[in-house]
Design an enzyme around this catalytic site. Structure first.
Site, PDB file in Angstrom:
ATOM      1  N   TYR A   1      -9.488  14.830  -7.093  1.00 54.33           N
ATOM      2  CA  TYR A   1      -8.495  14.123  -7.911  1.00 54.33           C
ATOM      3  C   TYR A   1      -7.582  15.134  -8.602  1.00 54.33           C
ATOM      4  CZ  TYR A   1      -6.860  11.050 -11.753  1.00 54.33           C
ATOM      5  OH  TYR A   1      -6.101  10.342 -12.659  1.00 54.33           O
TER       6      TYR A   1
ATOM      7  N   THR B   1      -8.416   1.738 -19.040  1.00 58.31           N
ATOM      8  CA  THR B   1      -7.992   0.932 -17.896  1.00 58.31           C
ATOM      9  C   THR B   1      -9.216   0.714 -16.992  1.00 58.31           C
ATOM     10  OG1 THR B   1      -7.524   2.673 -16.290  1.00 58.31           O
ATOM     11  CG2 THR B   1      -5.793   2.230 -17.913  1.00 58.31           C
TER      12      THR B   1
ATOM     13  N   ASP C   1       0.888  -1.165   0.000  1.00 54.29           N
ATOM     14  CA  ASP C   1       0.000   0.000   0.000  1.00 54.29           C
ATOM     15  C   ASP C   1       0.930   1.221   0.000  1.00 54.29           C
ATOM     16  OD1 ASP C   1      -1.540   2.206   0.660  1.00 54.29           O
ATOM     17  OD2 ASP C   1      -2.709   1.163   2.191  1.00 54.29           O
TER      18      ASP C   1
HETATM   19  N1  NAD Z   1      -6.951   5.651 -16.910  1.00 59.67           N
HETATM   20  C1  NAD Z   1      -6.879   6.941 -17.180  1.00 59.67           C
HETATM   21  O1  NAD Z   1      -7.606   7.437 -18.049  1.00 59.67           O
HETATM   22  C2  NAD Z   1      -5.898   7.826 -16.449  1.00 59.67           C
HETATM   23  C3  NAD Z   1      -5.760   9.147 -16.898  1.00 59.67           C
HETATM   24  C4  NAD Z   1      -4.862   9.984 -16.259  1.00 59.67           C
HETATM   25  C5  NAD Z   1      -4.103   9.518 -15.190  1.00 59.67           C
HETATM   26  N2  NAD Z   1      -4.266   8.222 -14.767  1.00 59.67           N
HETATM   27  C6  NAD Z   1      -3.442   7.793 -13.649  1.00 59.67           C
HETATM   28  O2  NAD Z   1      -2.710   6.649 -14.011  1.00 59.67           O
HETATM   29  C7  NAD Z   1      -2.407   5.891 -12.833  1.00 59.67           C
HETATM   30  C8  NAD Z   1      -2.797   4.445 -13.068  1.00 59.67           C
HETATM   31  O3  NAD Z   1      -4.207   4.373 -13.208  1.00 59.67           O
HETATM   32  P1  NAD Z   1      -4.941   3.285 -14.125  1.00 59.67           P
HETATM   33  O4  NAD Z   1      -5.840   4.021 -15.024  1.00 59.67           O
HETATM   34  O5  NAD Z   1      -3.965   2.317 -14.669  1.00 59.67           O
HETATM   35  O6  NAD Z   1      -5.893   2.624 -13.013  1.00 59.67           O
HETATM   36  P2  NAD Z   1      -6.062   1.119 -12.516  1.00 59.67           P
HETATM   37  O7  NAD Z   1      -7.170   1.185 -11.541  1.00 59.67           O
HETATM   38  O8  NAD Z   1      -6.167   0.199 -13.674  1.00 59.67           O
HETATM   39  O9  NAD Z   1      -4.685   0.826 -11.783  1.00 59.67           O
HETATM   40  C9  NAD Z   1      -4.339   1.439 -10.562  1.00 59.67           C
HETATM   41  C10 NAD Z   1      -3.628   0.418  -9.704  1.00 59.67           C
HETATM   42  O10 NAD Z   1      -3.279   1.052  -8.472  1.00 59.67           O
HETATM   43  C11 NAD Z   1      -3.527   0.137  -7.432  1.00 59.67           C
HETATM   44  N3  NAD Z   1      -3.709   0.830  -6.161  1.00 59.67           N
HETATM   45  C12 NAD Z   1      -4.790   1.518  -5.721  1.00 59.67           C
HETATM   46  N4  NAD Z   1      -4.583   1.979  -4.491  1.00 59.67           N
HETATM   47  C13 NAD Z   1      -3.328   1.586  -4.143  1.00 59.67           C
HETATM   48  C14 NAD Z   1      -2.524   1.759  -2.991  1.00 59.67           C
HETATM   49  N5  NAD Z   1      -2.985   2.420  -1.913  1.00 59.67           N
HETATM   50  N6  NAD Z   1      -1.276   1.224  -2.973  1.00 59.67           N
HETATM   51  C15 NAD Z   1      -0.816   0.532  -4.046  1.00 59.67           C
HETATM   52  N7  NAD Z   1      -1.533   0.317  -5.151  1.00 59.67           N
HETATM   53  C16 NAD Z   1      -2.769   0.850  -5.202  1.00 59.67           C
HETATM   54  C17 NAD Z   1      -4.765  -0.634  -7.856  1.00 59.67           C
HETATM   55  O11 NAD Z   1      -4.884  -1.867  -7.176  1.00 59.67           O
HETATM   56  C18 NAD Z   1      -4.507  -0.794  -9.345  1.00 59.67           C
HETATM   57  O12 NAD Z   1      -3.818  -1.993  -9.619  1.00 59.67           O
HETATM   58  C19 NAD Z   1      -3.171   6.556 -11.687  1.00 59.67           C
HETATM   59  O13 NAD Z   1      -2.286   7.382 -10.959  1.00 59.67           O
HETATM   60  C20 NAD Z   1      -4.221   7.372 -12.411  1.00 59.67           C
HETATM   61  O14 NAD Z   1      -4.642   8.464 -11.645  1.00 59.67           O
HETATM   62  C21 NAD Z   1      -5.143   7.370 -15.379  1.00 59.67           C
END
Ligand code: NAD
Length: 266
Positions: free
Chosen positions: A156, A193, A63
């Site tokens: 966020y 995602t 975490d």
């Molecule tokens: N998907 C999008 O459109 C998008 C756009 C901009 C930014 N992001 C950013 O990209 C990053 C990845 O997001 P994603 O879209 O791949 O989402 P996702 O939900 O597919 O992956 C996020 C991962 O983080 C893990 N996680 C959550 N809380 C946690 C914690 N406390 N400790 C460790 N792991 C933890 C989850 O279990 C998951 O595996 C994030 O920071 C998100 O804000 C995503």
């Protein structure tokens, strides 16, 4: 020789989405990847996938908001691989909804993952990088929501905007120290995602239905479609590798044109 051959990369939130794509591409390009996540089932499956394809991967449950666990994970990385070259602060959650309906507990929970987690990545990974001789690359995953306001995503957006300036400030600290560590932020737009499916349940009083990234992209992304996570991972690979040796304190925006402007489709 891969583009990050024999480098050691620590990636948080790597069991899913963008983090998993980063682990796959960095491993394919020769890095030893340390995958951490709260989701042990998917994390272990990804470790098995990468190693069975001939790559080098180690999964640990973590975490990112838990400081004590940071020390254990970085110590284990150094014990297993002896060095750290790349860290990708990727773990994140998104809590959607009007800001006035948001509880203080949810505001803090989101910041604990999205901001405290990034701070702790720097606090524990930079000293490990400094213990080596090859500098390093620290990559912080922000968002287009860290570059401009986003209705229904105010908390966020605040966390991601903070990550943007934290990256620049860390870049200055590392440059002043002359430690060869570069620090940059990445700003994805709308990426395919599971984060969008989680939107329905992220907050106690959140949305009733998941958000549809195809609908959002069709309305707001000039290229007209959401990105595949590999398209973000390719940018991370560039920042992780020596190809970006003169980049620090920079913002890599990978958003299909979202922040550049808007288009009228023909
Ligand atoms: N998907 C999008 O459109 C998008 C756009 C901009 C930014 N992001 C950013 O990209 C990053 C990845 O997001 P994603 O879209 O791949 O989402 P996702 O939900 O597919 O992956 C996020 C991962 O983080 C893990 N996680 C959550 N809380 C946690 C914690 N406390 N400790 C460790 N792991 C933890 C989850 O279990 C998951 O595996 C994030 O920071 C998100 O804000 C995503």
């Amino acid at each position: 020789m891969g583009q990050v051959q024999d480098k050691v990369a620590f990636i948080t939130g790597a069991a899913s989405g963008i983090g998993a794509a980063c682990a796959r591409v960095l491993a394919k390009e020769g890095a030893h990847v340390v995958i951490t996540d709260v989701d042990a089932v998917r994390g272990m499956a990804l470790e098995a996938e990468i190693t069975s394809a001939g790559g080098s991967a180690m999964f640990m449950t973590q975490d990112v908001a838990d400081e004590a666990r940071w020390k254990e994970c970085v110590d284990e990385t150094m014990k297993r691989f002896g060095r750290l070259d790349i860290a990708v602060a990727n773990a994140g959650i998104a809590i959607f909804g009007p800001v006035l309906d948001m509880t203080l507990a949810d505001w803090r929970r989101q910041n604990a993952v999205n901001l405290d987690g990034v701070f702790l990545t720097a606090k524990y990974c930079v000293p490990a990088m400094r213990a080596g001789t090859r500098g390093g690359s620290l990559i912080m995953i922000s968002s287009v929501a860290g570059l401009r306001g986003s209705g229904m995503l105010a908390g966020y957006s605040a966390s991601k905007g903070a990550v943007r300036l934290f990256a620049k400030s860390m870049a200055m600290e590392c440059a002043a120290a002359g430690d060869g560590i570069r620090v940059n932020s990445v700003h994805p737009g709308i990426i395919l995602t599971p984060i969008w499916e989680k939107a329905a349940t992220a907050a106690g009083g959140g949305l009733n239905a998941p958000l549809n990234p195809y609908d959002l992209a069709s309305a707001g992304v000039p290229l007209g479609k959401p990105a595949d996570p590999s398209e973000i991972a390719n940018g991370v690979l560039c920042l992780a590798s020596d190809m970006s040796s003169h980049m620090t304190g920079a913002e890599l925006v990978i958003d299909g044109g979202m922040t550049a402007g808007s288009v009228r489709r023909r």
